[in-house]
Design an enzyme around this catalytic site. Structure first.
Site, PDB file in Angstrom:
ATOM      1  N   SER A  91       0.309   7.029   5.692  1.00 29.37           N
ATOM      2  CA  SER A  91      -1.118   6.754   5.309  1.00 29.37           C
ATOM      3  C   SER A  91      -1.866   7.333   6.298  1.00 29.37           C
ATOM      4  O   SER A  91      -1.756   6.754   7.563  1.00 29.37           O
ATOM      5  CB  SER A  91      -1.476   5.202   5.299  1.00 29.37           C
ATOM      6  OG  SER A  91      -0.676   4.577   4.292  1.00 29.37           O
ATOM      7  N   LYS A 166      -6.016   5.773  -0.528  1.00 34.26           N
ATOM      8  CA  LYS A 166      -5.056   5.027   0.242  1.00 34.26           C
ATOM      9  C   LYS A 166      -6.034   4.110   1.427  1.00 34.26           C
ATOM     10  O   LYS A 166      -6.030   2.803   1.499  1.00 34.26           O
ATOM     11  CB  LYS A 166      -3.879   5.427   0.858  1.00 34.26           C
ATOM     12  CG  LYS A 166      -3.160   4.721   1.783  1.00 34.26           C
ATOM     13  CD  LYS A 166      -2.419   3.528   0.841  1.00 34.26           C
ATOM     14  CE  LYS A 166      -1.518   2.618   1.718  1.00 34.26           C
ATOM     15  NZ  LYS A 166      -1.088   1.588   1.240  1.00 34.26           N
ATOM     16  N   LYS A 235      -5.713   0.750  11.598  1.00 33.97           N
ATOM     17  CA  LYS A 235      -5.659   2.335  11.417  1.00 33.97           C
ATOM     18  C   LYS A 235      -6.021   2.820  10.106  1.00 33.97           C
ATOM     19  O   LYS A 235      -7.101   3.561  10.127  1.00 33.97           O
ATOM     20  CB  LYS A 235      -4.289   2.721  11.826  1.00 33.97           C
ATOM     21  CG  LYS A 235      -3.966   3.972  11.649  1.00 33.97           C
ATOM     22  CD  LYS A 235      -3.414   4.451  10.074  1.00 33.97           C
ATOM     23  CE  LYS A 235      -2.222   3.756  10.062  1.00 33.97           C
ATOM     24  NZ  LYS A 235      -1.692   4.308   8.672  1.00 33.97           N
TER      25      LYS A 235
HETATM   26  P1  NDP Z   1       7.056   1.537  10.850  1.00 33.79           P
HETATM   27  O1  NDP Z   1       6.337   1.215  12.144  1.00 33.79           O
HETATM   28  O2  NDP Z   1       8.005   0.263  10.418  1.00 33.79           O
HETATM   29  O3  NDP Z   1       7.883   2.990  10.837  1.00 33.79           O
HETATM   30  C1  NDP Z   1       7.188   3.793  11.556  1.00 33.79           C
HETATM   31  C2  NDP Z   1       8.524   5.055  11.398  1.00 33.79           C
HETATM   32  O4  NDP Z   1       8.030   6.253  12.151  1.00 33.79           O
HETATM   33  C3  NDP Z   1       9.719   4.526  12.129  1.00 33.79           C
HETATM   34  O5  NDP Z   1      10.837   5.256  11.473  1.00 33.79           O
HETATM   35  C4  NDP Z   1       9.520   5.354  13.657  1.00 33.79           C
HETATM   36  O6  NDP Z   1      10.724   5.544  14.321  1.00 33.79           O
HETATM   37  C5  NDP Z   1       8.943   6.804  13.137  1.00 33.79           C
HETATM   38  N1  NDP Z   1       8.011   7.179  14.380  1.00 33.79           N
HETATM   39  C6  NDP Z   1       6.941   6.372  15.005  1.00 33.79           C
HETATM   40  N2  NDP Z   1       6.397   7.391  15.785  1.00 33.79           N
HETATM   41  C7  NDP Z   1       7.066   8.677  15.841  1.00 33.79           C
HETATM   42  C8  NDP Z   1       6.974   9.598  16.652  1.00 33.79           C
HETATM   43  N3  NDP Z   1       6.069   9.896  17.469  1.00 33.79           N
HETATM   44  N4  NDP Z   1       7.864  10.683  16.045  1.00 33.79           N
HETATM   45  C9  NDP Z   1       8.862  10.490  15.138  1.00 33.79           C
HETATM   46  N5  NDP Z   1       8.967   9.384  14.479  1.00 33.79           N
HETATM   47  C10 NDP Z   1       7.880   8.500  14.637  1.00 33.79           C
HETATM   48  O7  NDP Z   1       5.889   1.862   9.886  1.00 33.79           O
HETATM   49  P2  NDP Z   1       6.092   1.345   8.131  1.00 33.79           P
HETATM   50  O8  NDP Z   1       7.055   1.836   7.637  1.00 33.79           O
HETATM   51  O9  NDP Z   1       5.287   0.054   8.084  1.00 33.79           O
HETATM   52  O10 NDP Z   1       4.544   2.504   7.861  1.00 33.79           O
HETATM   53  C11 NDP Z   1       4.904   3.938   7.781  1.00 33.79           C
HETATM   54  C12 NDP Z   1       3.689   4.525   7.127  1.00 33.79           C
HETATM   55  O11 NDP Z   1       3.290   3.818   5.971  1.00 33.79           O
HETATM   56  C13 NDP Z   1       2.309   4.133   7.814  1.00 33.79           C
HETATM   57  O12 NDP Z   1       1.514   5.106   7.607  1.00 33.79           O
HETATM   58  C14 NDP Z   1       1.867   3.236   6.991  1.00 33.79           C
HETATM   59  O13 NDP Z   1       0.377   2.843   7.047  1.00 33.79           O
HETATM   60  C15 NDP Z   1       2.222   3.072   5.542  1.00 33.79           C
HETATM   61  N6  NDP Z   1       2.459   2.250   4.709  1.00 33.79           N
HETATM   62  C16 NDP Z   1       3.086   1.034   5.184  1.00 33.79           C
HETATM   63  C17 NDP Z   1       3.237  -0.148   4.331  1.00 33.79           C
HETATM   64  C18 NDP Z   1       4.030  -1.453   4.808  1.00 33.79           C
HETATM   65  O14 NDP Z   1       4.017  -2.505   3.831  1.00 33.79           O
HETATM   66  N7  NDP Z   1       4.782  -1.635   5.655  1.00 33.79           N
HETATM   67  C19 NDP Z   1       2.722  -0.147   2.897  1.00 33.79           C
HETATM   68  C20 NDP Z   1       2.320   1.266   2.520  1.00 33.79           C
HETATM   69  C21 NDP Z   1       2.138   2.259   3.332  1.00 33.79           C
HETATM   70  P3  NDP Z   1      11.256   4.570  15.392  1.00 33.79           P
HETATM   71  O15 NDP Z   1      12.543   3.880  14.425  1.00 33.79           O
HETATM   72  O16 NDP Z   1      11.799   5.407  16.230  1.00 33.79           O
HETATM   73  O17 NDP Z   1      10.114   3.505  15.918  1.00 33.79           O
END
Ligand code: NDP
Length: 296
Positions: A91, A166, A235
């Site tokens: 998102s 979204k 965010k």
């Molecule tokens: P999380 O924080 O659980 O996961 C984030 C992921 O991104 C992890 O794999 C993390 O890796 C990786 N990451 C973070 N920073 C970096 C970076 N600088 N470089 C490379 N990889 C990176 O987030 P969510 O899965 O909850 O959310 C992901 C997206 O989906 C967001 O945009 C959120 O708004 C959206 N979303 C979330 C929902 C939910 O219910 N959770 C529902 C619908 C959309 P690492 O393991 O190393 O931290």
């Protein structure tokens, strides 16, 4: 189709698991241990370097914001084969997605913004809703991949349109959650138990996803499972403010909710789930909506 999945977070983990059941799937995660755990459970391959995903025909990203996607695309884009489709489930900001799309187009890669809704639960069931912005022909090429993670795929417009939808969806979530918490704390103060009030509201016109699911299943029982960070909701609400400003539309209510959500996220810190927004409202009102759990 050879699929690469980048970002095995709360959403990415179950989505990649569903993809691995149907497609040869290679995963990359910043914290490599998570990628290795995925392979141990679901097979496929994990890579340490983004460039090792060069043979992917479909690249999926699910990262916190468009900023991280741009960084990943800057490394991976130049080594991908022309004709590859990049499905971005993050998102992010519509403008950021348009910039990533332009950078990838220079390498012959079609970018689709494809944010999702349905939460971690919907992701685990392969029942997400995907709102897609970008080229319709590119979308048609990846429909089978989306079919492994989603129940509903809606093409909403050009690149960036998925991100805009979204952002607006999520500021509506923040609005209904906050509004319900404020109303219920007042009712509890006035002597009506929150569960009793919800019994009425959920049979009446004030109901919402917050009143039907989030509050009874996560707040009243004080379980507050961590599925979607409050910081990520803040965010999204901020992104929605930008969407309304870019459209030249006055949206004072959404702006107020965005400000309140940012304040709540700052107050509760990075470990707070989005439903814990309720705690901030409870503190201000001096009441609690549900009973304290034993030991909690
Ligand atoms: P999380 O924080 O659980 O996961 C984030 C992921 O991104 C992890 O794999 C993390 O890796 C990786 N990451 C973070 N920073 C970096 C970076 N600088 N470089 C490379 N990889 C990176 O987030 P969510 O899965 O909850 O959310 C992901 C997206 O989906 C967001 O945009 C959120 O708004 C959206 N979303 C979330 C929902 C939910 O219910 N959770 C529902 C619908 C959309 P690492 O393991 O190393 O931290």
């Amino acid at each position: 189709m050879r699929v690469a999945y980048i970002g095995l977070g709360a959403m990415g983990r179950p989505m990649a698991a569903n993809l691995a059941a149907s497609f040869p799937t290679t995963v990359f995660n910043r914290t490599e241990r998570v990628a290795l755990e995925h392979v141990a459970s679901h097979g496929g391959r994990a890579v340490e370097q983004l460039a090792d995903l060069a043979d992917a025909e479909v690249v999926c990203t699910c990262l916190p914001t468009d900023v991280e996607v741009a960084a990943v695309a800057g490394v991976l884009g130049p080594v991908l084969a022309p004709g590859c489709v990049w499905l971005d489930h993050t998102s992010g900001a519509p403008q950021g997605s348009r910039e990533v799309a332009a950078a990838l187009a220079a390498h012959g890669v079609d970018y689709l913004d494809a944010p999702v809704s349905g939460g971690t639960d919907g992701a685990a069931r392969g029942a997400l809703t995907v709102m897609v912005g970008g080229d319709a022909a590119a979308l048609d090429r990846v429909r089978p991949v989306l079919g492994a993670v989603a129940e509903r795929v809606v093409h909403v417009g050009g690149v960036g349109a998925g991100m805009a939808v979204k952002a607006v969806n999520n500021v509506l979530l923040a609005t209904s959650l906050r509004a319900a918490a404020e109303g219920l704390t007042a009712l509890v103060q006035a002597g009506v138990p929150a569960a009793t009030a919800l019994e009425v509201i959920n049979a009446s016109s004030g109901r919402s996803f917050a009143t039907e699911r989030l509050l009874p299943e996560r707040a009243l029982d004080r379980s507050f499972p961590f599925t979607f960070a409050l910081q990520l909701l803040a965010k999204d609400a901020t992104l929605a403010e930008a969407v309304t400003a870019d459209a030249g539309v006055g949206a004072p209510l959404l702006a107020a909710v965005a400000g309140l959500t940012r304040e709540a996220a700052a107050e509760l810190g990075p470990g707070a789930d989005h439903v814990e927004l309720v705690r901030v409202v409870e503190r201000a009102a001096g009441v609690q909506l549900g009973a304290q759990r034993a030991g909690g």
